[in-house]
Scaffold this motif. Structure first.
Motif, PDB file in Angstrom:
ATOM      1  N   ASP A 188      -2.201   4.603  -3.672  1.00 44.59           N
ATOM      2  CA  ASP A 188      -3.451   4.112  -3.088  1.00 44.59           C
ATOM      3  C   ASP A 188      -4.211   5.206  -2.360  1.00 44.59           C
ATOM      4  O   ASP A 188      -5.445   5.236  -2.382  1.00 44.59           O
ATOM      5  N   MET A 189      -3.484   6.097  -1.695  1.00 45.66           N
ATOM      6  CA  MET A 189      -4.141   7.114  -0.886  1.00 45.66           C
ATOM      7  C   MET A 189      -3.265   8.359  -0.804  1.00 45.66           C
ATOM      8  O   MET A 189      -2.033   8.262  -0.812  1.00 45.66           O
ATOM      9  N   THR A 228      -9.418  11.197  -7.267  1.00 45.15           N
ATOM     10  CA  THR A 228     -10.449  10.193  -7.027  1.00 45.15           C
ATOM     11  C   THR A 228     -10.847   9.505  -8.331  1.00 45.15           C
ATOM     12  O   THR A 228     -11.133   8.302  -8.348  1.00 45.15           O
ATOM     13  N   HIS A 236      -8.466  17.215  -6.281  1.00 44.86           N
ATOM     14  CA  HIS A 236      -9.199  16.186  -5.533  1.00 44.86           C
ATOM     15  C   HIS A 236      -9.998  15.308  -6.489  1.00 44.86           C
ATOM     16  O   HIS A 236      -9.944  14.067  -6.421  1.00 44.86           O
ATOM     17  N   ARG A 295       0.848  -1.190   0.000  1.00 42.78           N
ATOM     18  CA  ARG A 295       0.000   0.000   0.000  1.00 42.78           C
ATOM     19  C   ARG A 295       0.885   1.242   0.000  1.00 42.78           C
ATOM     20  O   ARG A 295       1.876   1.300   0.733  1.00 42.78           O
ATOM     21  N   GLY A 334      -8.726   6.668  -9.070  1.00 41.14           N
ATOM     22  CA  GLY A 334      -8.805   5.556  -8.129  1.00 41.14           C
ATOM     23  C   GLY A 334      -8.008   5.749  -6.863  1.00 41.14           C
ATOM     24  O   GLY A 334      -7.819   4.794  -6.089  1.00 41.14           O
ATOM     25  N   VAL A 335      -7.556   6.965  -6.600  1.00 42.71           N
ATOM     26  CA  VAL A 335      -6.786   7.271  -5.404  1.00 42.71           C
ATOM     27  C   VAL A 335      -7.737   7.758  -4.314  1.00 42.71           C
ATOM     28  O   VAL A 335      -8.513   8.690  -4.533  1.00 42.71           O
ATOM     29  N   ALA A 336      -7.690   7.131  -3.147  1.00 45.61           N
ATOM     30  CA  ALA A 336      -8.478   7.600  -2.002  1.00 45.61           C
ATOM     31  C   ALA A 336      -7.845   8.868  -1.471  1.00 45.61           C
ATOM     32  O   ALA A 336      -6.624   8.962  -1.360  1.00 45.61           O
ATOM     33  N   VAL A 337      -8.661   9.855  -1.132  1.00 49.29           N
ATOM     34  CA  VAL A 337      -8.156  11.143  -0.651  1.00 49.29           C
ATOM     35  C   VAL A 337      -8.735  11.434   0.722  1.00 49.29           C
ATOM     36  O   VAL A 337      -9.953  11.345   0.929  1.00 49.29           O
ATOM     37  N   ARG A 338      -7.842  11.757   1.649  1.00 49.75           N
ATOM     38  CA  ARG A 338      -8.273  12.179   2.982  1.00 49.75           C
ATOM     39  C   ARG A 338      -7.730  13.574   3.261  1.00 49.75           C
ATOM     40  O   ARG A 338      -6.537  13.812   3.110  1.00 49.75           O
TER      41      ARG A 338
END
Length: 252
Positions: free
Chosen positions: A226-227, A243, A239, A201, A246-250
């Motif tokens: 991944d993120m 997304t 952003h 990851r 396919g990238v998770a964003v926090r």
């Protein structure tokens, strides 16, 4: 204005103009000329400027990253929030590769009491974790880049490729939908690529200021990540692009 904020403002002025004036900066920031001289002397010690009569001249090349000590002052609160969020994503017992850089150093400070196996990629982070009671510390070896004190070169890359990590936490000099993850130093690019290839990851931890920049060396496109953990000033277009890839964003 506090010293850290004032020095950041002076750095911003140096990116626009290669020469700054003590008198003009003193008026702009409503402080004494002696205070500005101290700020410029500090930047001179960091290798950012050369002092001249009445001011200073930038020593940074266009697109070159500021020294570690200067970057450590930038976006401090955002980096601390990012560090706490990244730490919350790590499970006890994980094998973690922790990239070089100022955000990574903040992450090291947060995870000191965790039960993790960690390979840090710079001496500052390794030192921070060296007395952590439950951290299993693995150091890659190799050449140490002056100033940054990060590990670089074939020995470092070989050590990374010989291992498999649950999570690689990667820093960057620039990140965008168009150019992906980028870094200024080419030797650092190769180390980051080895880290990404060796991890199950990949989490990029970066403040939102990096989304306005593209550095010289291309590390990887967005779809290798991944993120991304960043702050709430992330541009909405970036952003959405991440997304969509396919990238998770926090954001924190």
């Amino acid at each position: 204005m506090e010293s850290n904020n004032r020095i950041r403002a002076i750095m911003s002025a140096l990116r626009v103009s290669d020469v700054v004036s003590v008198a003009e900066l003193a008026v702009e920031h409503a402080v004494s000329e002696m205070t500005i001289r101290r700020d410029l002397d500090e930047l001179a010690q960091q290798g950012v400027v050369r002092r001249v009569r009445g001011g200073a001249v930038s020593l940074l090349l266009r697109g070159e990253e500021p020294p570690f000590g200067v970057r450590e002052r930038e976006a401090v609160e955002a980096k601390r929030r990012i560090a706490a969020e990244v730490a919350s994503l790590l499970a006890d017992g994980e094998a973690v590769l922790l990239d070089s850089g100022t955000t990574a150093l903040e992450i090291a400070r947060v995870i000191r009491d965790r039960r993790l196996t960690v390979m840090p990629l710079c001496l500052q982070t390794a030192t921070e974790l060296s007395t952590a009671p439950r951290i299993r510390l693995v150091v890659p070896g190799g050449e140490v880049r002056p100033g940054e004190l990060c590990f670089i070169g074939s020995l470092t890359e070989g050590a990374i490729r010989a291992l498999r990590f649950d999570t690689a936490v990667i820093g960057c000099c620039g990140l965008s939908a168009e150019h992906g993850l980028t870094a200024h130093d080419l030797s650092d690019v190769a180390v980051k690529q080895a880290a990404i290839a060796s991890a199950r990851r990949v989490i990029v931890a970066t403040d939102s200021g990096k989304f306005a920049r593209t550095a010289f060396g291309a590390v990887c496109p967005l779809d290798r990540l991944d993120m991304v953990v960043t702050d709430t000033a992330l541009p909405p277009a970036e952003h959405d692009a991440m997304t969509a890839a396919g990238v998770a964003v926090r954001t924190v």
